[in-house]
Scaffold this motif. Structure first.
Motif, PDB file in Angstrom:
ATOM      1  N   SER A   9       1.069   3.978  -2.989  1.00  0.00           N
ATOM      2  CA  SER A   9       0.817   5.388  -2.673  1.00  0.00           C
ATOM      3  C   SER A   9       1.963   6.270  -3.125  1.00  0.00           C
ATOM      4  O   SER A   9       1.755   7.350  -3.683  1.00  0.00           O
ATOM      5  N   ARG A  10       3.184   5.813  -2.907  1.00  0.00           N
ATOM      6  CA  ARG A  10       4.346   6.603  -3.337  1.00  0.00           C
ATOM      7  C   ARG A  10       4.391   6.719  -4.862  1.00  0.00           C
ATOM      8  O   ARG A  10       4.665   7.797  -5.395  1.00  0.00           O
ATOM      9  N   GLU A  68       1.866   6.605  -6.861  1.00  0.00           N
ATOM     10  CA  GLU A  68       0.786   7.492  -7.275  1.00  0.00           C
ATOM     11  C   GLU A  68       1.201   8.955  -7.115  1.00  0.00           C
ATOM     12  O   GLU A  68       0.925   9.803  -7.977  1.00  0.00           O
ATOM     13  N   ARG A  69       1.874   9.288  -6.004  1.00  0.00           N
ATOM     14  CA  ARG A  69       2.325  10.664  -5.800  1.00  0.00           C
ATOM     15  C   ARG A  69       3.385  11.059  -6.839  1.00  0.00           C
ATOM     16  O   ARG A  69       3.398  12.181  -7.322  1.00  0.00           O
ATOM     17  N   MET A 112       0.836  -1.202   0.000  1.00  0.00           N
ATOM     18  CA  MET A 112       0.000   0.000   0.000  1.00  0.00           C
ATOM     19  C   MET A 112       0.877   1.261   0.000  1.00  0.00           C
ATOM     20  O   MET A 112       0.610   2.227  -0.724  1.00  0.00           O
ATOM     21  N   ARG A 113       1.924   1.242   0.812  1.00  0.00           N
ATOM     22  CA  ARG A 113       2.843   2.390   0.859  1.00  0.00           C
ATOM     23  C   ARG A 113       3.545   2.569  -0.473  1.00  0.00           C
ATOM     24  O   ARG A 113       3.725   3.704  -0.958  1.00  0.00           O
TER      25      ARG A 113
END
Length: 354
Positions: A349-350, A352-353, A345-346
């Motif tokens: 998320s990274r 995606e950013r 998940m992390r």
């Protein structure tokens, strides 16, 4: 379904080969040191968790040979070996399917092992009632461990039969999904008929290293000693596959035969790990990710490092499972799912950013 290709480092020559080689050696050295540290912590972890005074008391007691030599030592070494097999299986699966989201349980092995375990438990509880109980009683004579291994291989054979061999990776992948759904549904039906089998099934699905003994360690180490050299022998073929099917075929590779051998190795490593410790989630998926993140390399190194990474991850989870709520234990599969899922998940998320 969108296929995300892995980023193999074998496609282009590294700009600084000496620096990359040093980076890989550093990763192996770190994994070796972590393995030794965790092996010691695994021997120390007891009913009071990680306690130095408790460790000294255990060593000084009359039961030291039993507590350390017959219970903690095989469990600790076995947990590392199970993780190593899952890490190697994850590297094989991701290289074979050219997808970094592939995990060792894709080809129906986990569902087959789970169904075999449920049949054993149902056969023992029902004592001969007709749910295919001739099969259940036959499996019961083998025991849960051997039944899980036979079930894993049976799931794989069903997948290969449905896919008509290992010619098409996509057809093989979809066949594995179908077989897993069907076998899982049959397992649910059996537990509905025999509710007493549900508890044993849940324990198997959550994963556990608490029943590993020296016999299990011998089987796991022997399987790993056979699988790793064979897998690395086909590492160049996996590197060639990253260039595409046509390019790999133009190099003279017999792709159907190579895929069949790799699928067999994937089933062997996964089946051994599942039969001894149940379904331990995310180790086979996350271990190759961590290796490629810290030391991108051709498949030969990735397989070796993924095995070491898998051993470190599962042994760390096993030590945590024994210490978090000591003197009780958490199912090790729950911890690997939480930690592995959190890491992915992390990572997503990274990305995606970025």
């Amino acid at each position: 379904m969108t296929t995300v290709l892995a980023r193999p480092s074998a496609v282009a020559a590294p700009a600084r080969p000496e620096a990359d080689a040093a980076r890989r050696w550093r990763l192996l050295a770190v994994l070796a040191m972590l393995s030794l540290l965790l092996l010691w912590l695994g021997l120390m972890a007891g009913p009071s968790g990680l306690s130095w005074s408790g460790w000294l008391a255990d060593l000084g007691s009359d039961q030291a040979a039993l507590i350390v030599g017959e219970i903690r030592a095989p469990r600790t070494l076995g947990a590392w070996a199970v993780g190593a097999l899952l890490g190697l299986a994850g590297a094989l699966a991701q290289g074979l399917f050219r997808n970094p989201l592939a995990d060792p349980y894709l080809l129906g092995t986990a569902a087959g092992a789970g169904l075999a375990v449920v049949l054993v438990l149902a056969g023992a509880s029902l004592g001969g009632v007709a749910i295919g109980l001739a099969t259940a009683q036959w499996l019961a004579r083998l025991g849960i461990v051997l039944a899980a291994f036979v079930g894993a291989l049976t799931g794989l054979l069903m997948t290969l039969a449905l896919a008509r061999g290992a010619h098409s990776p996509m057809r093989l992948l979809l066949s594995g999904v179908v077989v897993a759904v069907v076998l899982g549904a049959i397992g649910d039906l059996v537990t509905f008929v025999s509710p007493d089998a549900l508890r044993g099934k849940q324990s198997f699905l959550l994963g556990s290293t608490g029943f590993l003994g020296w016999g299990s360690v011998a089987v796991l180490v022997a399987g790993f000693a056979v699988a790793l050299p064979l897998a690395r022998r086909y590492a160049r073929a996996l590197d060639a596959l990253t260039l595409g099917e046509d390019s790999a075929a133009s190099l003279g590779l017999d792709l159907p035969r190579i895929r069949l051998v790799l699928v067999g190795l994937l089933a062997l490593t996964t089946g051994l790990a599942v039969s001894q410790a149940g379904l331990v989630a995310f180790v086979g998926l996350v271990a190759p990710h961590l290796v490629r993140r810290h030391a991108p390399a051709p498949q030969a190194f990735t397989m070796l490092a993924s095995a070491a990474m898998g051993g470190v991850l599962l042994l760390a989870a096993d030590v945590m499972a024994r210490c978090v709520i000591a003197p009780q234990e958490l199912p090790v599969g729950v911890l690997t799912a939480v930690l592995g899922g959190g890491y992915l998940m992390r990572l997503l998320s990274r990305q995606e950013r970025e």
